[in-house]
Design a protein around this motif. Structure first.
Motif, PDB file in Angstrom:
ATOM      1  N   PRO A 352     107.905  22.742 122.735  1.00 25.96           N
ATOM      2  CA  PRO A 352     108.108  21.721 123.769  1.00 25.96           C
ATOM      3  C   PRO A 352     109.590  21.414 123.958  1.00 25.96           C
ATOM      4  O   PRO A 352     110.403  21.574 123.055  1.00 25.96           O
ATOM      5  N   ILE A 353     109.947  20.944 125.146  1.00 27.73           N
ATOM      6  CA  ILE A 353     111.323  20.551 125.454  1.00 27.73           C
ATOM      7  C   ILE A 353     111.302  19.188 126.132  1.00 27.73           C
ATOM      8  O   ILE A 353     110.298  18.784 126.732  1.00 27.73           O
ATOM      9  N   ASP A 354     112.403  18.449 126.002  1.00 26.24           N
ATOM     10  CA  ASP A 354     112.543  17.175 126.702  1.00 26.24           C
ATOM     11  C   ASP A 354     112.940  17.445 128.145  1.00 26.24           C
ATOM     12  O   ASP A 354     113.880  18.200 128.420  1.00 26.24           O
ATOM     13  N   THR A 355     112.235  16.807 129.085  1.00 26.20           N
ATOM     14  CA  THR A 355     112.500  17.066 130.490  1.00 26.20           C
ATOM     15  C   THR A 355     111.991  15.919 131.344  1.00 26.20           C
ATOM     16  O   THR A 355     111.053  15.205 130.946  1.00 26.20           O
ATOM     17  N   ASP A 356     112.597  15.747 132.503  1.00 28.36           N
ATOM     18  CA  ASP A 356     112.114  14.780 133.484  1.00 28.36           C
ATOM     19  C   ASP A 356     111.110  15.406 134.441  1.00 28.36           C
ATOM     20  O   ASP A 356     110.553  14.717 135.301  1.00 28.36           O
ATOM     21  N   ASP A 357     110.892  16.708 134.305  1.00 24.56           N
ATOM     22  CA  ASP A 357     109.977  17.413 135.197  1.00 24.56           C
ATOM     23  C   ASP A 357     108.536  17.269 134.705  1.00 24.56           C
ATOM     24  O   ASP A 357     108.247  17.483 133.524  1.00 24.56           O
ATOM     25  N   ALA A 358     107.650  16.913 135.610  1.00 24.26           N
ATOM     26  CA  ALA A 358     106.232  16.915 135.270  1.00 24.26           C
ATOM     27  C   ALA A 358     105.744  18.349 135.123  1.00 24.26           C
ATOM     28  O   ALA A 358     104.961  18.673 134.223  1.00 24.26           O
ATOM     29  N   VAL A 359     106.214  19.219 136.028  1.00 22.80           N
ATOM     30  CA  VAL A 359     105.867  20.643 135.974  1.00 22.80           C
ATOM     31  C   VAL A 359     107.159  21.430 136.084  1.00 22.80           C
ATOM     32  O   VAL A 359     108.024  21.120 136.912  1.00 22.80           O
ATOM     33  N   ARG A 360     107.271  22.459 135.246  1.00 24.24           N
ATOM     34  CA  ARG A 360     108.488  23.272 135.233  1.00 24.24           C
ATOM     35  C   ARG A 360     108.138  24.744 135.158  1.00 24.24           C
ATOM     36  O   ARG A 360     107.362  25.174 134.301  1.00 24.24           O
ATOM     37  N   PHE A 361     108.706  25.530 136.088  1.00 25.51           N
ATOM     38  CA  PHE A 361     108.585  26.986 136.063  1.00 25.51           C
ATOM     39  C   PHE A 361     109.915  27.565 135.583  1.00 25.51           C
ATOM     40  O   PHE A 361     110.970  27.272 136.153  1.00 25.51           O
ATOM     41  N   ASP A 362     109.843  28.403 134.540  1.00 26.16           N
ATOM     42  CA  ASP A 362     111.047  29.032 133.998  1.00 26.16           C
ATOM     43  C   ASP A 362     110.903  30.545 134.066  1.00 26.16           C
ATOM     44  O   ASP A 362     110.131  31.143 133.300  1.00 26.16           O
ATOM     45  N   ASP A 363     111.610  31.171 135.012  1.00 26.11           N
ATOM     46  CA  ASP A 363     111.646  32.627 135.148  1.00 26.11           C
ATOM     47  C   ASP A 363     110.240  33.225 135.119  1.00 26.11           C
ATOM     48  O   ASP A 363     109.959  34.183 134.403  1.00 26.11           O
ATOM     49  N   VAL A 364     109.352  32.658 135.903  1.00 25.88           N
ATOM     50  CA  VAL A 364     107.937  33.060 135.886  1.00 25.88           C
ATOM     51  C   VAL A 364     107.734  34.321 136.711  1.00 25.88           C
ATOM     52  O   VAL A 364     108.165  34.417 137.865  1.00 25.88           O
ATOM     53  N   ARG A 365     107.072  35.267 136.091  1.00 24.18           N
ATOM     54  CA  ARG A 365     106.636  36.491 136.769  1.00 24.18           C
ATOM     55  C   ARG A 365     105.119  36.580 136.674  1.00 24.18           C
ATOM     56  O   ARG A 365     104.525  36.168 135.679  1.00 24.18           O
ATOM     57  N   PHE A 366     104.527  37.138 137.704  1.00 23.04           N
ATOM     58  CA  PHE A 366     103.070  37.244 137.682  1.00 23.04           C
ATOM     59  C   PHE A 366     102.614  38.378 138.595  1.00 23.04           C
ATOM     60  O   PHE A 366     103.099  38.535 139.720  1.00 23.04           O
ATOM     61  N   ALA A 367     101.663  39.183 138.079  1.00 27.21           N
ATOM     62  CA  ALA A 367     100.999  40.233 138.855  1.00 27.21           C
ATOM     63  C   ALA A 367      99.499  40.092 138.635  1.00 27.21           C
ATOM     64  O   ALA A 367      99.048  39.898 137.503  1.00 27.21           O
ATOM     65  N   TYR A 368      98.738  40.177 139.702  1.00 32.70           N
ATOM     66  CA  TYR A 368      97.292  40.084 139.569  1.00 32.70           C
ATOM     67  C   TYR A 368      96.755  41.298 138.801  1.00 32.70           C
ATOM     68  O   TYR A 368      97.303  42.406 138.900  1.00 32.70           O
ATOM     69  N   PRO A 369      95.698  41.110 138.000  1.00 28.35           N
ATOM     70  CA  PRO A 369      95.123  42.229 137.248  1.00 28.35           C
ATOM     71  C   PRO A 369      94.683  43.365 138.163  1.00 28.35           C
ATOM     72  O   PRO A 369      94.367  43.150 139.339  1.00 28.35           O
ATOM     73  N   GLU A 370      94.655  44.560 137.603  1.00 28.36           N
ATOM     74  CA  GLU A 370      94.307  45.753 138.392  1.00 28.36           C
ATOM     75  C   GLU A 370      92.925  45.623 139.015  1.00 28.36           C
ATOM     76  O   GLU A 370      92.710  46.052 140.153  1.00 28.36           O
ATOM     77  N   ALA A 371      91.967  45.039 138.264  1.00 23.97           N
ATOM     78  CA  ALA A 371      90.601  44.939 138.791  1.00 23.97           C
ATOM     79  C   ALA A 371      90.551  44.069 140.035  1.00 23.97           C
ATOM     80  O   ALA A 371      89.799  44.348 140.975  1.00 23.97           O
ATOM     81  N   LEU A 392     104.966  36.972 141.889  1.00 22.42           N
ATOM     82  CA  LEU A 392     106.097  36.091 141.586  1.00 22.42           C
ATOM     83  C   LEU A 392     107.120  36.888 140.790  1.00 22.42           C
ATOM     84  O   LEU A 392     106.771  37.566 139.813  1.00 22.42           O
ATOM     85  N   ARG A 393     108.385  36.769 141.181  1.00 29.17           N
ATOM     86  CA  ARG A 393     109.445  37.572 140.566  1.00 29.17           C
ATOM     87  C   ARG A 393     110.577  36.664 140.083  1.00 29.17           C
ATOM     88  O   ARG A 393     111.550  36.426 140.777  1.00 29.17           O
ATOM     89  N   GLY A 394     110.381  36.105 138.894  1.00 35.50           N
ATOM     90  CA  GLY A 394     111.428  35.263 138.318  1.00 35.50           C
ATOM     91  C   GLY A 394     111.558  33.906 138.977  1.00 35.50           C
ATOM     92  O   GLY A 394     112.670  33.451 139.268  1.00 35.50           O
ATOM     93  N   VAL A 395     110.438  33.222 139.209  1.00 34.70           N
ATOM     94  CA  VAL A 395     110.443  31.917 139.877  1.00 34.70           C
ATOM     95  C   VAL A 395     110.834  30.822 138.891  1.00 34.70           C
ATOM     96  O   VAL A 395     110.256  30.714 137.805  1.00 34.70           O
ATOM     97  N   SER A 396     111.801  30.005 139.274  1.00 37.32           N
ATOM     98  CA  SER A 396     112.225  28.865 138.454  1.00 37.32           C
ATOM     99  C   SER A 396     112.437  27.652 139.363  1.00 37.32           C
ATOM    100  O   SER A 396     113.148  27.739 140.369  1.00 37.32           O
ATOM    101  N   PHE A 397     111.801  26.548 139.032  1.00 38.53           N
ATOM    102  CA  PHE A 397     112.019  25.268 139.719  1.00 38.53           C
ATOM    103  C   PHE A 397     111.298  24.186 138.926  1.00 38.53           C
ATOM    104  O   PHE A 397     110.487  24.471 138.051  1.00 38.53           O
ATOM    105  N   GLY A 398     111.589  22.941 139.236  1.00 36.86           N
ATOM    106  CA  GLY A 398     110.930  21.831 138.584  1.00 36.86           C
ATOM    107  C   GLY A 398     110.407  20.830 139.587  1.00 36.86           C
ATOM    108  O   GLY A 398     110.980  20.650 140.669  1.00 36.86           O
ATOM    109  N   ALA A 399     109.270  20.177 139.250  1.00 40.53           N
ATOM    110  CA  ALA A 399     108.696  19.095 140.047  1.00 40.53           C
ATOM    111  C   ALA A 399     108.869  17.816 139.235  1.00 40.53           C
ATOM    112  O   ALA A 399     108.232  17.627 138.199  1.00 40.53           O
ATOM    113  N   VAL A 400     109.750  16.963 139.691  1.00 42.44           N
ATOM    114  CA  VAL A 400     110.111  15.767 138.935  1.00 42.44           C
ATOM    115  C   VAL A 400     108.948  14.777 138.926  1.00 42.44           C
ATOM    116  O   VAL A 400     108.232  14.619 139.923  1.00 42.44           O
TER     117      VAL A 400
END
Length: 614
Positions: A352-371, A392-400
């Motif tokens: 865990p980290i201290d943050t003012d963000d309710a939701v935080r994306f840090d360098d998020v990558r995502f690919a749907y499964p092959e199926a 998603l290709r390296g998405v980073s942002f925060g929702a305060v």
């Protein structure tokens, strides 16, 4: 490929007619279903033993009756005893049949409960990769096949085995020569049955899969019947369903052909054995080797032996068909549930980290499964590697915390996928998503979702009443709370136009409501739960200007002290957001307020110009 594109493709695609019939089950996997009703099973076995004893005693009594007739003795006691045995055997058979039917229904019920319990807990990826109609078919048609195992299969074979063995012993005592000739015919029949049993299992599994295809095609057409009619596509859809029906018919014929090769075996074996016994037995009676009474008793034992043989052949056919269906059931049951895959991910989640963000994306990558990709593309496109399939290709942002964050960008930019990751419908393939500084992969999904209200882009309305829809996520809410949130989203008129009030029916898929009313009802359902985080995916897309303004006022009222993450194509609904995140092709290309983005981000400026906001 974004989640919205995935959903759209799934609604309009036949999902690549899967030809695989799934893994085949084994008898070992079938036994737990039988042993669930141990008490009834024990009673049925006892009845089978008693019935077998009553049946085996009859040829012996008939032999004695014939002997006494030859000797001129009185027949009264023996005849009455024989009648009593016949009646008792009939009553035992009737009671056993009832218990078998009851056990069969119990097995179907337990298998359906087990299958539904697993199905509703499958990872979302499984639903994205499978056809709804096929899943429904497994709950309905496939589980019903298990009943035949009890009513026509293994349990009846227990009593049949006792009768078969008892008849063999009686025949061996009466005439070993005739028994040897009979066994030659019987073992030939058994060899033929065993050789064909595997073909029945394969054919049955294929037939059940074709029934699943048919159910999926019907579900697809019925669920979109208005679109089908409006597009004048009724005839084309009917032809497509007809092709699936013909496929199921042909697969059923294949089962029938294989079964047709097996079922006459018992009849032929019985006729050959009977003719052999009559011919050879008659010669032995004429030569004085055996008495006529012994020959009659032997023939009766022969019928008692052939009858269980027919039951055994029927059992082989029924069990193999049931194993084909059970393979499709086990395929779903063996898939790990959504929660079962959490342990390893939780162990790898970051601290865990201290943050003012309710939701935080840090360098998020995502690919749907092959199926999932294969299902959406109908399996026609070559499968790209994971990097090329990334949404998603390296998405980073925060929702305060306590602020409104808007996600904007062209279709396919990955906006809905971001909400899916927050809900943990999927986990990122790289980077991390945090809630209050805690990696989502270390949080229990049920606890996580209790903190989040989620309104989908095409939020479904469940068949039932207004109250049932509202209470879906808040079962303990009062009627007053339900009425309050309906007025907050400007749905008071729906209450007023039906005397049933909250008990007014909304129809299948909310057909009694307009598109905007369905959307507002979904938002009311989320507001009723009053979660600290609200995710809204195009929540006002179906609203007119008046209702959109009312909705914005309602959201402003509930947004206080809550975090909102909103997806919108109409920038007018989010220009006053505290933070706007601009996405393009799975990347963040700008973050800021409306005025800041107009100056700093060309894509946002173009979107604003097209919507006359600059």
């Amino acid at each position: 490929m974004s989640a919205e594109n995935t959903a759209s493709a799934r609604r309009h695609s036949p999902f690549g007619r899967q030809q695989e019939t799934g893994p085949r089950a084994t008898v070992r996997q079938l036994l737990p279903y039988l042993f669930e009703k141990r008490g009834l099973l024990a009673v049925v076995i006892v009845l089978s033993v008693l019935g077998a004893g009553a049946s085996l005693a009859q040829p012996l009594l008939v032999s004695q009756v014939i002997t006494q007739v030859q000797d001129g003795a009185l027949l009264g006691p023996l005849v009455w005893l024989l009648v009593a045995l016949v009646v008792v055997a009939g009553l035992l058979t009737a009671f056993q049949h009832y218990l078998l039917q009851r056990m069969g229904e119990g097995v179907v019920l337990s298998s359906r409960r087990r299958l539904v319990a697993r199905m509703l807990r499958l990872p979302i990826a499984e639903f994205d990769a499978r056809r709804t109609g096929d899943l429904v078919s497994r709950v309905g048609a496939d589980t019903t096949m298990l009943r035949a195992v009890l009513t026509q299969g293994l349990v009846e074979a227990v009593g049949g085995t006792l009768t078969f063995v008892g008849a063999l012993v009686g025949m061996a005592v009466l005439d070993p020569v005739l028994l040897g000739l009979t066994l030659l015919v019987v073992f030939t029949a058994i060899g033929l049955v065993l050789g064909l049993s595997g073909r029945i299992r394969r054919a049955s599994a294929e037939a059940q899969a074709k029934v699943g295809d048919l159910a999926a095609a019907v579900e697809r057409a019925v669920s979109a019947i208005r679109t089908v009619r409006a597009a004048n596509a009724t005839e084309r859809e009917a032809q497509g369903i007809d092709r699936d029906a013909v496929g199921a018919y042909r697969a059923g014929l294949k089962v029938a052909r294989v079964s047709a090769l097996i079922m006459p075996v018992a009849s032929i074996a019985m006729q050959v054995a009977f003719l052999t016994v009559i011919g050879v037995g008659g010669f032995r009676v004429a030569s004085g080797a055996i008495e006529i009474a012994s020959l009659v008793a032997f023939i009766l034992f022969l019928f008692m032996m052939i009858m269980p043989l027919g039951q055994a052949i029927g059992a082989v056919s029924a069990v193999n068909q049931a194993l084909g269906a059970l393979g499709r059931i086990q395929e779903i049951i063996d898939i790990p549930g959504e929660q079962e895959g959490d342990a390893d991910l939780a162990a790898r989640a970051a601290d865990p980290i201290d943050t003012d963000d309710a939701v935080r994306f840090d360098d998020v990558r995502f690919a749907y499964p092959e199926a999932v990709v294969a299902a959406v593309t109908d399996g026609d496109e070559p499968m790209a590697d994971a990097a090329d399939r990334e949404v998603l290709r390296g998405v980073s942002f925060g929702a305060v915390k306590g602020q409104r964050t808007a996600l904007v960008g062209p279709s396919g930019a990955g906006k809905s996928t971001i909400l899916a990751l927050i809900e943990r419908f999927y986990d990122p393939t790289g980077g991390s998503v945090r809630l209050d500084g805690v990696d989502l992969r270390s949080l229990d999904r049920e606890r996580l979702r209790s903190l989040i209200g989620y309104v989908e882009q095409d939020a479904p309305v469940l068949a039932g009443t207004l109250r049932e829809n509202l209470l879906l996520g808040s079962p303990d809410a009062s009627d007053a709370d339900c009425v309050r949130v309906l007025h907050e989203v400007n749905l008071g008129s729906v209450l007023e136009r039906d005397a049933a009030g909250l008990d007014a029916a909304v129809g299948e898929d909310g057909v009694m409501l307009s598109g905007g009313e369905r959307q507002r009802l979904a938002i009311a359902r989320a507001l009723l739960a009053a979660p600290p985080i609200l995710l809204l995916d195009e929540s006002t897309s179906s609203l007119d200007g008046r209702n959109e303004q009312a909705m914005r006022e309602a959201l402003d009222a509930v947004a206080e002290h809550r975090t909102l993450i909103v997806i919108a194509h109409r920038l007018s609904t989010v220009v006053d957001s505290d933070r706007i995140v601009v996405l393009e092709q799975g990347r963040v290309v700008g973050v800021g307020t409306h005025s800041e983005l107009v100056q700093s981000t060309p894509l946002y400026r173009d979107l604003a110009k097209h919507q006359l906001l600059v």
